[in-house]
Design an enzyme around this catalytic site. Sequence first.
Site, PDB file in Angstrom:
ATOM      1  N   TYR A   1      -2.146  -0.230   9.783  1.00  0.00           N
ATOM      2  CA  TYR A   1      -2.326  -0.798   8.676  1.00  0.00           C
ATOM      3  C   TYR A   1      -1.294  -0.362   7.814  1.00  0.00           C
ATOM      4  O   TYR A   1      -0.896  -1.704   7.020  1.00  0.00           O
ATOM      5  CB  TYR A   1      -3.266  -0.563   8.238  1.00  0.00           C
ATOM      6  CG  TYR A   1      -3.873  -0.270   6.334  1.00  0.00           C
ATOM      7  CD1 TYR A   1      -4.023  -1.448   6.045  1.00  0.00           C
ATOM      8  CD2 TYR A   1      -3.641   0.184   5.401  1.00  0.00           C
ATOM      9  CE1 TYR A   1      -4.103  -2.678   5.096  1.00  0.00           C
ATOM     10  CE2 TYR A   1      -3.471  -0.025   4.292  1.00  0.00           C
ATOM     11  CZ  TYR A   1      -4.049  -0.663   3.631  1.00  0.00           C
ATOM     12  OH  TYR A   1      -3.731  -1.493   2.586  1.00  0.00           O
TER      13      TYR A   1
ATOM     14  N   SER B   1       1.131  -1.333  -0.107  1.00  0.00           N
ATOM     15  CA  SER B   1       0.054   0.795  -0.270  1.00  0.00           C
ATOM     16  C   SER B   1       0.612   1.081  -0.192  1.00  0.00           C
ATOM     17  O   SER B   1       1.847   1.070   0.385  1.00  0.00           O
ATOM     18  CB  SER B   1      -0.715   0.011   1.245  1.00  0.00           C
ATOM     19  OG  SER B   1      -1.638   1.275   1.040  1.00  0.00           O
TER      20      SER B   1
END
Length: 358
Positions: free
Chosen positions: A161, A136
């Site tokens: 995350y 990501s």
Amino acid sequence: MRVAQLARKGPIVVTGAAGFIGFHVASRLMRHGAQVIGVDNFTPYYDPRLKEARFAHLCAEPGFTPIRMDLADRLSVQSLFSDFQPSHVVHLAAQAGVRYSLVDPHAYVQSNIVAFLNILEGCRHFGIKHLVYASSSSVYGANQTIPFSEHSGAAHPISFYAATKRSNEAMAHSYSHLFGLPATGLRFFTVYGPWGRPDMAVYAFTHAIAEGRTIDVSNAGRVWRDFTYIDDIVEGVVRVLATPPCADRNWDGCAADPATSSAPYRLYNIGNDRPEEVNRLIMIIETALGRRALRREVPLPPGDVLETRADVGDLRRAVGFAPATTLEDGVTRFVEWYRHFHGSNTTSETERQTLVAV
């Protein structure tokens, strides 16, 4: 290696196949003649009915084998590899969302760490020819150098995350170095399009504006994101899958990088390289829907950053990645899909023309 040749190497496992990107990747691979083993556990992070609808489309294809499985279950993952003997793996399953990681961090450990370890073990023991996995853009965190480059730091993620996705990159590199596993990580930048995730900005704003609800706009909309249309993303993923990395330059069709020559391991940004302001995104959605947004200004949430922009030079050189979809075209296509999926929710033509003219 051409994608059609890739399809003849053996079944391809796509995890997160009921998810947004996984659904589109699986569809594209099957159009090239691949046999796809689609895995998902249908977590209720967002409405599972959308995941079920995606999965139903895939199940209608003759090249698709559906598997409902929690990848954090080690024995189930072992059976998956043993039963199907895949040649390649596209690992897109994950617990997504920066903000939700503040609420339930344990879900991220199970889905993003434990499950990823199980996938790595399966790839290691069953001779997978190439593992492509989702990282990501969030891993760049506190990095202030724009555009974000794979060659600059990503040591300070500012959300849990992001920390789990950065851990995935380190885990994959270790397996690549120790066991010769060809592995490529892709740092995705704000993907949108038909069948998208309802928690992402394009979908969330469209849904709220269409229903006349207020949207929360961070930092007065002075936030920039590298919005990337799903078709461009999928083209990049499939090209990468067909181009395994290598530790030297002797493998036909491989991508080599002297900086990581000790391991068949690569890491690429995959994004649009043209960040757009959120205010402009909202204006495009308003025009496509024919409705004005009701806005509520809010501070930038914890874990978010003001700007993301991908340096995609490495990916362009490796596989010819070249995103071509403008934000106007992509949002228009998304809104068309949204109307079809949710049912028509339109203004009159007079209202639409008035909005366009303002």
